[in-house]
Motif scaffolding. Sequence first.
Motif, PDB file in Angstrom:
ATOM      1  N   GLU A 101       0.009  -1.456 -10.204  1.00 18.30           N
ATOM      2  CA  GLU A 101      -0.680  -1.231  -8.924  1.00 18.30           C
ATOM      3  C   GLU A 101      -0.641   0.226  -8.481  1.00 18.30           C
ATOM      4  OE1 GLU A 101      -2.535  -3.364  -7.520  1.00 18.30           O
ATOM      5  OE2 GLU A 101      -1.937  -5.026  -8.812  1.00 18.30           O
ATOM      6  N   HIS A 102       0.162   1.049  -9.168  1.00 24.66           N
ATOM      7  CA  HIS A 102       0.283   2.437  -8.723  1.00 24.66           C
ATOM      8  C   HIS A 102      -1.063   3.149  -8.827  1.00 24.66           C
ATOM      9  CE1 HIS A 102       4.879   2.268  -9.635  1.00 24.66           C
ATOM     10  NE2 HIS A 102       4.515   1.534  -8.593  1.00 24.66           N
ATOM     11  N   GLY A 103      -1.472   3.765  -7.715  1.00 23.44           N
ATOM     12  CA  GLY A 103      -2.706   4.547  -7.730  1.00 23.44           C
ATOM     13  C   GLY A 103      -3.974   3.717  -7.593  1.00 23.44           C
ATOM     14  N   TYR A 104      -3.837   2.356  -7.464  1.00 18.92           N
ATOM     15  CA  TYR A 104      -5.044   1.530  -7.356  1.00 18.92           C
ATOM     16  C   TYR A 104      -5.675   1.640  -5.958  1.00 18.92           C
ATOM     17  CZ  TYR A 104      -8.215  -2.410  -7.276  1.00 18.92           C
ATOM     18  OH  TYR A 104      -9.334  -3.170  -7.152  1.00 18.92           O
ATOM     19  N   THR A 105      -6.983   1.826  -5.911  1.00 22.91           N
ATOM     20  CA  THR A 105      -7.658   1.711  -4.607  1.00 22.91           C
ATOM     21  C   THR A 105      -8.806   0.710  -4.753  1.00 22.91           C
ATOM     22  OG1 THR A 105      -8.898   3.684  -5.212  1.00 22.91           O
ATOM     23  CG2 THR A 105      -7.202   3.980  -3.538  1.00 22.91           C
ATOM     24  N   ALA A 106      -9.005  -0.074  -3.711  1.00 22.85           N
ATOM     25  CA  ALA A 106     -10.063  -1.088  -3.760  1.00 22.85           C
ATOM     26  C   ALA A 106     -11.430  -0.400  -3.766  1.00 22.85           C
ATOM     27  CB  ALA A 106      -9.941  -2.007  -2.549  1.00 22.85           C
TER      28      ALA A 106
ATOM     29  N   HIS B 243     -11.652  -5.119   0.850  1.00 17.80           N
ATOM     30  CA  HIS B 243     -10.325  -5.038   1.469  1.00 17.80           C
ATOM     31  C   HIS B 243      -9.245  -5.479   0.502  1.00 17.80           C
ATOM     32  CE1 HIS B 243     -13.072  -5.118   4.851  1.00 17.80           C
ATOM     33  NE2 HIS B 243     -12.161  -4.370   5.452  1.00 17.80           N
ATOM     34  N   ARG B 244      -8.177  -4.721   0.459  1.00 20.38           N
ATOM     35  CA  ARG B 244      -7.031  -5.112  -0.369  1.00 20.38           C
ATOM     36  C   ARG B 244      -5.805  -4.406   0.196  1.00 20.38           C
ATOM     37  NH1 ARG B 244      -5.013  -3.934  -5.831  1.00 20.38           N
ATOM     38  NH2 ARG B 244      -4.772  -5.842  -7.032  1.00 20.38           N
ATOM     39  N   THR B 245      -4.893  -5.174   0.792  1.00 19.94           N
ATOM     40  CA  THR B 245      -3.656  -4.609   1.338  1.00 19.94           C
ATOM     41  C   THR B 245      -2.523  -5.066   0.450  1.00 19.94           C
ATOM     42  OG1 THR B 245      -4.586  -5.007   3.529  1.00 19.94           O
ATOM     43  CG2 THR B 245      -2.260  -4.385   3.443  1.00 19.94           C
TER      44      THR B 245
END
Length: 256
Positions: free
Chosen positions: A167-172, A177-179
Motif C-alpha cells: 500500500e505504500h505510495g498508493y493513491t486512488a 474514495h479510498r481511506t
Amino acid sequence: MDPQATTATRDGAPTDSKDAKDRAYYARIAKDYFRRQDQPIQRLSTRIESSWLREQIRPGSRVLLVGVGGGREIGPLLDLECQITAIDYSPEMVEVGRVHWEGRPIEWAVADAHQLAEYADRFDVVLCLAALNYFVEPGKAMEAMASSLVSGGRLIVSSINGSHRTEHGYTAPAGHHRTLFNPKSLTRLAEDAGLRPEPIRGIRILTDCLPVAWNRPGAKRLQSTALRAILLIEPLLRRIVSPEHAKFLWLIATRP
Ligand SMILES: C[S@@+](CC[C@H](N)C(=O)[O-])C[C@H]1O[C@@H](n2cnc3c(N)ncnc32)[C@H](O)[C@@H]1O
C-alpha cells in the motif's frame, strides 16, 4: 441548464454526487463479483473469515451486512441460522446477491452506510467486510454502524492495512474514495464511535506481495505450487507475525 434534466442513479443519488465515480465503478463490476471471489487468495480470505465468523457469532443472531456486495460471507451465517439483513448502496450489487442467494431467508435493501437511521438499535452483529475503506466518510459510517447495534452487540470490520508494504505510495484514481487504516487508526475510529475494540487481528500476511498473475486461474505450475505453499503457512504466520504486517485487518468492537 434545465433542472429537469438532472440525472440520478437508480437509488436516487444524483450522478454529480461526490461518490458518483465510485457508484459507476461498482455498477460496472457487480456482474463479476462471484468470478473475482473465485481466485486462490480471495478464497483464502473468505475461508479464514468464515471460520472467524463461526467462532464469533451466536446461532440465531440478528446480523446486518453493510457494503455486502454479492455476500461472500453469507454461507456461514445461514448455517448459524442468523436473521440476515444485507445492504449495499449499489443496486447492481444487491441484485447480484439477491439472485445468487435466491430462496434464502435474507432481507436485501439498497442503503447507504452513512445513513442507517432506519436500522438503529436492532442488531446483535454488524458486519462490514472490505468496504469501510471505500466509504466517503468512514468515521460517519462507523458511527452509523455502531448505532445499528443493540447494547452488547458487536461490530466486525475488515479493512485494508495502510501499513502493508503493497500500500505504500498508493493513491486512488481521481474521483474515487479510498481511506486506509492501520491497527492504531482503525482502533481509534471504533473508540471515537463509542465502541470498545478488542485487539486487532491480521490476515493475508504474504499473499498480496506476490505477482498478480499467480492469483489467476491458469497460473504456471511452479507459480500455483508456490502460492499453495504460502497459503498453507498462513495460519502459522498469523500466530507469529504482528497485524502491522498483514494486508487486511480485522476489528471486533462491542457497543457498551
Ligand atoms: C470491495 S466491495 C466488498 C464487497 C463485500 N463486502 C465483500 O467483502 O466481498 C465494497 C462494497 O462496498 C459497497 N459500498 C461502497 N460505498 C458504500 C456506501 N456508502 N454504502 C453502502 N455500500 C457501499 C460497494 O457497492 C461494494 O459492494
